[in-house]
Design a protein around this motif. Structure first.
Motif, short mmCIF file in Angstrom:
data_model
loop_
_atom_site.label_atom_id
_atom_site.label_comp_id
_atom_site.label_asym_id
_atom_site.label_seq_id
_atom_site.Cartn_x
_atom_site.Cartn_y
_atom_site.Cartn_z
N ASP A 1 6.94 -4.41 9.61
CA ASP A 1 7.57 -5.69 9.25
C ASP A 1 8.15 -5.71 7.83
N GLY A 2 8.28 -4.58 7.19
CA GLY A 2 8.72 -4.57 5.80
C GLY A 2 7.70 -5.18 4.87
N VAL A 3 6.46 -5.33 5.35
CA VAL A 3 5.40 -5.96 4.57
C VAL A 3 4.36 -4.93 4.12
N ILE A 4 3.94 -4.08 5.04
CA ILE A 4 2.99 -3.03 4.70
C ILE A 4 3.58 -1.68 5.13
N VAL A 5 3.24 -0.66 4.36
CA VAL A 5 3.65 0.70 4.68
C VAL A 5 2.40 1.56 4.66
N LEU A 6 1.97 1.97 5.86
CA LEU A 6 0.76 2.77 5.97
C LEU A 6 1.08 4.22 5.67
N ASP A 7 0.29 4.85 4.81
CA ASP A 7 0.53 6.26 4.49
C ASP A 7 0.41 7.11 5.74
N HIS A 8 -0.69 6.96 6.46
CA HIS A 8 -0.78 7.52 7.81
C HIS A 8 -1.94 6.87 8.53
N GLN B 1 -5.70 -3.25 -1.60
CA GLN B 1 -4.45 -2.95 -0.92
C GLN B 1 -4.74 -2.51 0.51
N LEU B 2 -5.71 -1.62 0.68
CA LEU B 2 -6.07 -1.13 2.01
C LEU B 2 -6.72 -2.25 2.84
N LEU B 3 -7.55 -3.07 2.22
CA LEU B 3 -8.13 -4.21 2.94
C LEU B 3 -7.03 -5.15 3.43
N TYR B 4 -6.00 -5.34 2.62
CA TYR B 4 -4.86 -6.17 3.04
C TYR B 4 -4.17 -5.55 4.25
N TRP C 1 -6.37 -6.24 7.22
CA TRP C 1 -6.26 -7.66 7.55
C TRP C 1 -4.93 -7.95 8.25
N TYR C 2 -3.85 -7.40 7.73
CA TYR C 2 -2.52 -7.63 8.30
C TYR C 2 -2.46 -7.11 9.74
N LEU C 3 -2.99 -5.92 9.97
CA LEU C 3 -3.02 -5.37 11.33
C LEU C 3 -3.83 -6.28 12.26
N MET D 1 7.97 -16.16 0.10
CA MET D 1 8.09 -14.75 -0.17
C MET D 1 6.95 -14.00 0.53
N ARG D 2 7.28 -12.92 1.20
CA ARG D 2 6.27 -12.10 1.86
C ARG D 2 5.44 -11.35 0.82
N ILE D 3 4.16 -11.26 1.08
CA ILE D 3 3.27 -10.51 0.20
C ILE D 3 3.14 -9.11 0.78
N THR D 4 3.47 -8.11 -0.03
CA THR D 4 3.38 -6.72 0.41
C THR D 4 2.09 -6.09 -0.10
N GLY D 5 1.79 -4.92 0.43
CA GLY D 5 0.61 -4.18 -0.04
C GLY D 5 0.71 -3.83 -1.50
N THR D 6 1.92 -3.48 -1.96
CA THR D 6 2.12 -3.17 -3.37
C THR D 6 1.80 -4.38 -4.23
N MET D 7 2.18 -5.56 -3.77
CA MET D 7 1.88 -6.77 -4.53
C MET D 7 0.39 -7.01 -4.66
N VAL D 8 -0.35 -6.75 -3.59
CA VAL D 8 -1.81 -6.91 -3.64
C VAL D 8 -2.38 -5.93 -4.66
N ASN D 9 -1.90 -4.70 -4.64
CA ASN D 9 -2.35 -3.70 -5.60
C ASN D 9 -2.05 -4.18 -7.02
N TYR D 10 -0.82 -4.61 -7.29
CA TYR D 10 -0.44 -5.05 -8.63
C TYR D 10 -1.23 -6.27 -9.08
N TYR D 11 -1.60 -7.13 -8.16
CA TYR D 11 -2.41 -8.30 -8.51
C TYR D 11 -3.69 -7.87 -9.23
N PHE D 12 -4.29 -6.78 -8.77
CA PHE D 12 -5.54 -6.31 -9.38
C PHE D 12 -5.31 -5.47 -10.63
#
Length: 169
Positions: A55-62, A86-89, A92-94, A1-12
């Motif tokens: 990639d359907g993994v991260i969505v940058l606000d801008h 979430q932002l560090l992820y 890192w992803y970029l 399963m792909r880890i999304t930015g939202t998932m990183v946020n929810y982890y914390f």
């Protein structure tokens, strides 16, 4: 399963929320708090390009490619630690994808809290990168692999959570 930015946020924020979200129980569309956050996101920084999906993994606000800054817009700093990771992820992803600024540098990040008129700078240090790779991402994978959600943990944000009814019914 792909880890999304939202998932990183929810982890914390809440491991149970992370598990429920990752297993297809998505209640955010019914949440007043999420609707307010979406409104702030849509009305703040109107001249900026919004929501760059990678990639359907991260969505940058801008993103400001010239300045080398990835912006994440939030309504409140209550969950600032989750926002930072979430932002560090995202940074890192970029970096993993080889995406760099116009000058060839790694991107930095900014958490923008328009209602508070506050900005917090976020940089992916080697220490944060190691922590993300060796602790946080493996722990997220462990939570996602559980056969049932983690137990409910009561804390001060539960009442505003879009998953509250699934935990406290």
């Amino acid at each position: 399963m792909r880890i999304t930015g939202t998932m990183v946020n929810y982890y914390f924020v809440c491991k149970r929320e992370l598990w429920l979200f990752a297993h297809g129980l998505q209640c955010e569309h019914e949440s007043d708090a999420v609707r307010l956050g979406r409104h702030i996101h849509e009305t703040a920084y109107q001249r900026e390009t919004k929501e760059l999906d990678i990639d359907g993994v991260i969505v940058l606000d801008h993103i400001d490619a010239k300045a080398g800054i990835v912006h994440e817009v939030k309504k409140s700093d209550k969950m600032e630690e989750a926002h930072k990771w979430q932002l560090l992820y995202y940074l890192w992803y970029l970096k993993q994808k080889g995406v760099r600024t116009e000058s060839g540098e790694d991107f930095t990040g900014e958490l923008n809290y328009p209602l508070l008129r506050q900005t917090t700078r976020v940089e992916l240090s080697p220490e944060k990168e190691r922590e993300l790779e060796s602790v946080i991402l493996p722990e997220i994978r462990r939570v996602l692999a559980l056969s049932e959600p983690p137990p409910t943990v009561e804390w001060n944000v539960c009442k505003a959570c879009s998953y509250c009814e699934l935990c406290h019914s």
